[in-house]
Design a protein around this motif. Structure first.
Motif, PDB file in Angstrom:
ATOM      1  N   LEU A   1       0.837  -1.197   0.000  1.00  0.00           N
ATOM      2  CA  LEU A   1       0.000   0.000   0.000  1.00  0.00           C
ATOM      3  C   LEU A   1       0.878   1.255   0.000  1.00  0.00           C
ATOM      4  CD1 LEU A   1      -2.955   0.733  -0.091  1.00  0.00           C
ATOM      5  CD2 LEU A   1      -3.017   0.636   2.409  1.00  0.00           C
ATOM      6  N   VAL A   2       1.984   1.187   0.734  1.00  0.00           N
ATOM      7  CA  VAL A   2       2.920   2.320   0.742  1.00  0.00           C
ATOM      8  C   VAL A   2       3.411   2.578  -0.683  1.00  0.00           C
ATOM      9  CG1 VAL A   2       5.173   3.125   1.552  1.00  0.00           C
ATOM     10  CG2 VAL A   2       3.658   1.899   3.115  1.00  0.00           C
TER      11      VAL A   2
ATOM     12  N   GLN B   1       1.391   9.311  -5.803  1.00  0.00           N
ATOM     13  CA  GLN B   1       1.954  10.605  -5.407  1.00  0.00           C
ATOM     14  C   GLN B   1       2.873  11.154  -6.494  1.00  0.00           C
ATOM     15  OE1 GLN B   1       3.475  11.998  -1.207  1.00  0.00           O
ATOM     16  NE2 GLN B   1       5.163  10.968  -2.240  1.00  0.00           N
ATOM     17  N   ALA B   2       3.630  10.241  -7.115  1.00  0.00           N
ATOM     18  CA  ALA B   2       4.584  10.652  -8.155  1.00  0.00           C
ATOM     19  C   ALA B   2       3.881  11.289  -9.356  1.00  0.00           C
ATOM     20  CB  ALA B   2       5.405   9.454  -8.611  1.00  0.00           C
ATOM     21  N   LEU B   3       2.585  11.009  -9.509  1.00  0.00           N
ATOM     22  CA  LEU B   3       1.843  11.570 -10.646  1.00  0.00           C
ATOM     23  C   LEU B   3       1.267  12.942 -10.335  1.00  0.00           C
ATOM     24  CD1 LEU B   3      -0.113   8.338 -11.733  1.00  0.00           C
ATOM     25  CD2 LEU B   3       1.933   9.282 -12.792  1.00  0.00           C
ATOM     26  N   LEU B   4       1.275  13.335  -9.056  1.00  0.00           N
ATOM     27  CA  LEU B   4       0.631  14.595  -8.677  1.00  0.00           C
ATOM     28  C   LEU B   4       1.506  15.797  -9.025  1.00  0.00           C
ATOM     29  CD1 LEU B   4      -0.663  13.663  -5.095  1.00  0.00           C
ATOM     30  CD2 LEU B   4      -2.041  13.861  -7.182  1.00  0.00           C
ATOM     31  N   PRO B   5       0.868  16.905  -9.442  1.00  0.00           N
ATOM     32  CA  PRO B   5       1.630  18.148  -9.600  1.00  0.00           C
ATOM     33  C   PRO B   5       1.974  18.694  -8.208  1.00  0.00           C
ATOM     34  CG  PRO B   5      -0.704  18.568  -9.944  1.00  0.00           C
ATOM     35  CD  PRO B   5      -0.576  17.090  -9.709  1.00  0.00           C
ATOM     36  N   PRO B   6       2.858  19.691  -8.112  1.00  0.00           N
ATOM     37  CA  PRO B   6       3.264  20.200  -6.798  1.00  0.00           C
ATOM     38  C   PRO B   6       2.098  20.692  -5.941  1.00  0.00           C
ATOM     39  CG  PRO B   6       4.651  21.121  -8.522  1.00  0.00           C
ATOM     40  CD  PRO B   6       3.574  20.357  -9.213  1.00  0.00           C
ATOM     41  N   GLN B   7       1.065  21.188  -6.597  1.00  0.00           N
ATOM     42  CA  GLN B   7      -0.115  21.675  -5.873  1.00  0.00           C
ATOM     43  C   GLN B   7      -1.379  21.247  -6.575  1.00  0.00           C
ATOM     44  OE1 GLN B   7       2.230  25.299  -4.258  1.00  0.00           O
ATOM     45  NE2 GLN B   7       0.969  25.693  -6.044  1.00  0.00           N
ATOM     46  N   GLY B   8      -2.466  21.250  -5.830  1.00  0.00           N
ATOM     47  CA  GLY B   8      -3.768  21.050  -6.442  1.00  0.00           C
ATOM     48  C   GLY B   8      -4.093  19.597  -6.671  1.00  0.00           C
TER      49      GLY B   8
ATOM     50  N   PRO C   1       6.799  11.057   6.301  1.00  0.00           N
ATOM     51  CA  PRO C   1       7.173  12.296   5.599  1.00  0.00           C
ATOM     52  C   PRO C   1       7.275  12.122   4.086  1.00  0.00           C
ATOM     53  CG  PRO C   1       8.508  12.048   7.554  1.00  0.00           C
ATOM     54  CD  PRO C   1       7.660  10.809   7.467  1.00  0.00           C
ATOM     55  N   LYS C   2       7.724  10.953   3.620  1.00  0.00           N
ATOM     56  CA  LYS C   2       7.865  10.784   2.172  1.00  0.00           C
ATOM     57  C   LYS C   2       6.515  10.796   1.462  1.00  0.00           C
ATOM     58  CE  LYS C   2       8.023   5.693   2.216  1.00  0.00           C
ATOM     59  NZ  LYS C   2       8.726   4.498   1.785  1.00  0.00           N
ATOM     60  N   LEU C   3       5.424  10.661   2.213  1.00  0.00           N
ATOM     61  CA  LEU C   3       4.088  10.703   1.609  1.00  0.00           C
ATOM     62  C   LEU C   3       3.339  11.996   1.955  1.00  0.00           C
ATOM     63  CD1 LEU C   3       2.972   6.952   1.977  1.00  0.00           C
ATOM     64  CD2 LEU C   3       3.385   8.205  -0.145  1.00  0.00           C
TER      65      LEU C   3
ATOM     66  N   ARG D   1       3.103  14.804   0.342  1.00  0.00           N
ATOM     67  CA  ARG D   1       2.348  15.391  -0.773  1.00  0.00           C
ATOM     68  C   ARG D   1       0.993  14.709  -0.922  1.00  0.00           C
ATOM     69  NH1 ARG D   1      -0.619  17.676  -3.146  1.00  0.00           N
ATOM     70  NH2 ARG D   1      -0.698  18.284  -5.345  1.00  0.00           N
ATOM     71  N   LEU D   2       0.991  13.383  -0.770  1.00  0.00           N
ATOM     72  CA  LEU D   2      -0.266  12.662  -0.898  1.00  0.00           C
ATOM     73  C   LEU D   2      -1.222  13.009   0.236  1.00  0.00           C
ATOM     74  CD1 LEU D   2      -1.494  10.538  -2.888  1.00  0.00           C
ATOM     75  CD2 LEU D   2      -1.173   8.904  -1.059  1.00  0.00           C
ATOM     76  N   GLN D   3      -0.668  13.173   1.433  1.00  0.00           N
ATOM     77  CA  GLN D   3      -1.503  13.548   2.573  1.00  0.00           C
ATOM     78  C   GLN D   3      -2.171  14.906   2.326  1.00  0.00           C
ATOM     79  OE1 GLN D   3      -2.538  11.766   5.126  1.00  0.00           O
ATOM     80  NE2 GLN D   3      -1.377  10.037   4.330  1.00  0.00           N
ATOM     81  N   GLN D   4      -1.415  15.848   1.768  1.00  0.00           N
ATOM     82  CA  GLN D   4      -1.987  17.158   1.461  1.00  0.00           C
ATOM     83  C   GLN D   4      -3.091  17.012   0.408  1.00  0.00           C
ATOM     84  OE1 GLN D   4      -1.515  20.244   2.897  1.00  0.00           O
ATOM     85  NE2 GLN D   4      -3.299  20.655   1.596  1.00  0.00           N
ATOM     86  N   TYR D   5      -2.825  16.187  -0.593  1.00  0.00           N
ATOM     87  CA  TYR D   5      -3.797  15.921  -1.663  1.00  0.00           C
ATOM     88  C   TYR D   5      -5.091  15.375  -1.073  1.00  0.00           C
ATOM     89  CZ  TYR D   5      -5.696  13.296  -5.722  1.00  0.00           C
ATOM     90  OH  TYR D   5      -6.494  12.763  -6.715  1.00  0.00           O
ATOM     91  N   PHE D   6      -4.956  14.439  -0.126  1.00  0.00           N
ATOM     92  CA  PHE D   6      -6.136  13.853   0.515  1.00  0.00           C
ATOM     93  C   PHE D   6      -6.898  14.922   1.299  1.00  0.00           C
ATOM     94  CE2 PHE D   6      -9.128  11.074   2.029  1.00  0.00           C
ATOM     95  CZ  PHE D   6      -9.018  10.700   3.362  1.00  0.00           C
ATOM     96  N   LYS D   7      -6.177  15.811   1.984  1.00  0.00           N
ATOM     97  CA  LYS D   7      -6.833  16.909   2.703  1.00  0.00           C
ATOM     98  C   LYS D   7      -7.630  17.773   1.730  1.00  0.00           C
ATOM     99  CE  LYS D   7      -4.111  17.837   6.866  1.00  0.00           C
ATOM    100  NZ  LYS D   7      -2.740  17.268   6.674  1.00  0.00           N
ATOM    101  N   ASP D   8      -7.020  18.067   0.583  1.00  0.00           N
ATOM    102  CA  ASP D   8      -7.694  18.889  -0.420  1.00  0.00           C
ATOM    103  C   ASP D   8      -8.969  18.208  -0.916  1.00  0.00           C
ATOM    104  OD1 ASP D   8      -4.556  20.007  -1.959  1.00  0.00           O
ATOM    105  OD2 ASP D   8      -5.638  20.721  -0.183  1.00  0.00           O
ATOM    106  N   ILE D   9      -8.903  16.892  -1.098  1.00  0.00           N
ATOM    107  CA  ILE D   9     -10.083  16.132  -1.533  1.00  0.00           C
ATOM    108  C   ILE D   9     -11.177  16.210  -0.481  1.00  0.00           C
ATOM    109  CG2 ILE D   9     -10.946  13.767  -1.811  1.00  0.00           C
ATOM    110  CD1 ILE D   9      -8.495  13.146  -3.488  1.00  0.00           C
ATOM    111  N   GLN D  10     -10.785  16.040   0.783  1.00  0.00           N
ATOM    112  CA  GLN D  10     -11.779  16.041   1.850  1.00  0.00           C
ATOM    113  C   GLN D  10     -12.506  17.375   1.961  1.00  0.00           C
ATOM    114  OE1 GLN D  10      -8.745  14.499   4.654  1.00  0.00           O
ATOM    115  NE2 GLN D  10     -10.369  13.194   5.415  1.00  0.00           N
TER     116      GLN D  10
END
Lengths: 242, 240
Positions: free
Chosen positions: A134-135, A142-149, A197-199, A201-210
């Motif tokens: 899962l990690v 995460q590697a597919l996400l842009p720096p923001q949004g 910490p290495k994830l 960006r994904l955690q921020q992405y999930f916050k944005d989704i929520q």
């Protein structure tokens, strides 16, 4: 478009959740009918979906009560097909942008969700296998996400595909629910790995989704949690003995 | 609106997934540059510059015109046959790859989903893993049941859509390989499966394959003798 839309869905189901988020993004009126997956109405398989699963959409035909579907409506199934369908019916919803390259990028992200996140989620949360899968799935996405949004910048079908899975993975692990033994801190341990910490960006992405209203208004956390507790209690009883 | 961006198509004739994209490019009458990738000895630049997963099909889109073996950083790189099919449908909306009607589009995508699940699993299980033939027979029965009974292609017309482009490469290879008992299954099992797939039970499927093979865009991407020769020498299928 003035044809009626009836969505057969279930709050617990991440696939059905995708269709609900898409319809919320499109801001259209539709009829929502909850199917109890443990006790399906006997008309559901013969009249809506021979495979008996959710989501399913009955589109068009006369306006009828949802529990008396008309043979004249078109029945459509498969969550990703339904999200594309809603995007086609309501192009101004933004579920898919107009640019072909961005549309392809959204679909590549959806592909990564199907090929990496879904299987890893089943392996780790249901079969209790090595959480490293899962990690790695999270890292790949995460590697597919842009720096923001969101995945392609603006919220799209890409985010709709993953949101229900991220939410249920987090909810279950935080409550120590899964195919692993109970009361040994397994769930929170796995969640810590996903919050490394290495994830970030994904955690921020999930916050944005929520924070996205189409997600928030369609995720009944209490209901999903209660269902999960019941479901994993049964699974654990079978696996480890009562 | 005519597409003026360059398209380079990385492919190999063995691959049913690549053939999907090839048929679409032909039907769209796209101006594209094909490049046959040596799949048995892939060049380092391929994973580094085109597809990190190292697989075909892949396309590069846009950027300056360069030779296929020196891809530009400026082009968009796309992989996954289903994603590329949708991309070409978006790029060439008048090529009939997908219809305009949302319900018809949903039907095409649903058909593609069944091809990629039931259809592919049966194909792989029997021909490439040598397991029982039941999933293959059941998969093709399910797909046959989705075809319009009166005739035509998956959406009922007389032109290929991405539903057919996704399905036909697997279907054609299945009939071809089984007819000569070529696969990982025990000797003779292929011919048994072929007998089932050529029986009246599968009349509609056989008609469909015949119709596909008569289509000019299919013909532009398929040479049966070359396919057969190639599969006969494929080391995966050498039986003791």
């Amino acid at each position: 478009m003035s044809q009626q839309i009836t969505l057969y869905t279930a709050k617990i189901c991440p696939y059905a959740h995708r269709a609900e988020i898409a319809l919320a993004e499109a801001k259209v009126e539709y009829t929502r009918f909850e199917i109890d997956l443990r006790n399906k109405p006997d008309w559901y398989v013969p009249k809506v979906n021979p495979v008996g699963k959710v989501p399913a959409i009955a589109y068009g035909g006369p306006t009828v009560p949802a529990d008396q579907p008309s043979p004249e409506s078109t029945k459509l199934v498969e969550s990703l097909v339904l999200v594309e369908f809603i995007a086609d019916l309501f192009p101004e919803s933004g579920i898919l942008p107009k640019d072909p390259v961005l549309r392809a990028k959204a679909r590549l992200f959806v592909d990564a969700v199907s090929n990496k996140v879904s299987p890893a989620q089943a392996a780790v949360l249901i079969r209790g296998e090595d959480p490293e899968q899962l990690v790695q799935a999270y890292e790949a996405v995460q590697a597919l996400l842009p720096p923001q949004g969101f995945a392609i910048g603006e919220f799209s079908a890409a985010d709709i595909a993953i949101a229900p899975f991220l939410a249920r993975i987090e909810l279950n692990l935080a409550n120590d629910l899964g195919g692993f033994p109970a009361d040994q801190g397994e769930g929170p341990k796995i969640l810590e790995l996903l919050r490394a910490p290495k994830l970030a960006r994904l955690q921020q992405y999930f916050k944005d989704i929520q924070a996205r209203p189409s997600f928030a208004t369609t995720f009944d956390k209490e209901h999903v949690l209660a269902s999960s507790k019941r479901r994993f209690a049964e699974l654990r009883a079978k696996k480890y003995g009562a | 609106m005519v597409n003026t961006e360059q398209i380079t198509f990385y492919t190999h004739i063995y691959s049913p997934y690549s053939q999907r994209v090839h048929i679409a490019l032909e039907q769209a009458k796209a101006d594209y540059t094909p490049y046959t990738l040596n799949v048995l000895d892939k060049p380092d630049w391929y994973a580094a510059k085109v597809n990190p997963a190292g697989k075909i099909p892949a396309i590069t889109y846009g950027g300056p015109k360069v030779s296929p073996d020196t891809p530009s950083d400026e082009s968009v790189k796309l992989a996954e046959s289903a994603v590329i099919l949708e991309f070409l449908a978006d790029l060439f909306p008048d090529a009939g790859l997908l219809p305009a009607d949302p319900v018809a589009r949903a039907r095409a995508r649903f058909f593609l989903t069944v091809v990629d699940t039931k259809g592919f699993e049966g194909f792989r299980e029997f021909i490439f893993l040598g397991h029982a033939m039941a999933p293959l027979i059941d998969g093709y029965a399910a797909l046959q049941a989705l075809l319009p009974p009166a005739g035509g292609f998956a959406l009922g017309g007389d032109a290929l859509t991405i539903a057919d482009m996704a399905f036909a490469p697997f279907l054609a290879r299945t009939y071809l390989l089984l007819s000569v008992d070529l696969g990982k299954f025990p000797a003779g099992e292929g011919k048994k499966a072929y007998a089932i797939l050529t029986s009246p039970r599968f009349a509609r499927l056989q008609q469909y394959l015949q119709d596909v093979k008569a289509n000019p865009y299919w013909k532009a991407t398929w040479d049966e003798d070359t396919q057969l020769a190639m599969w006969f020498t494929n080391p995966v299928f050498r039986r003791k």
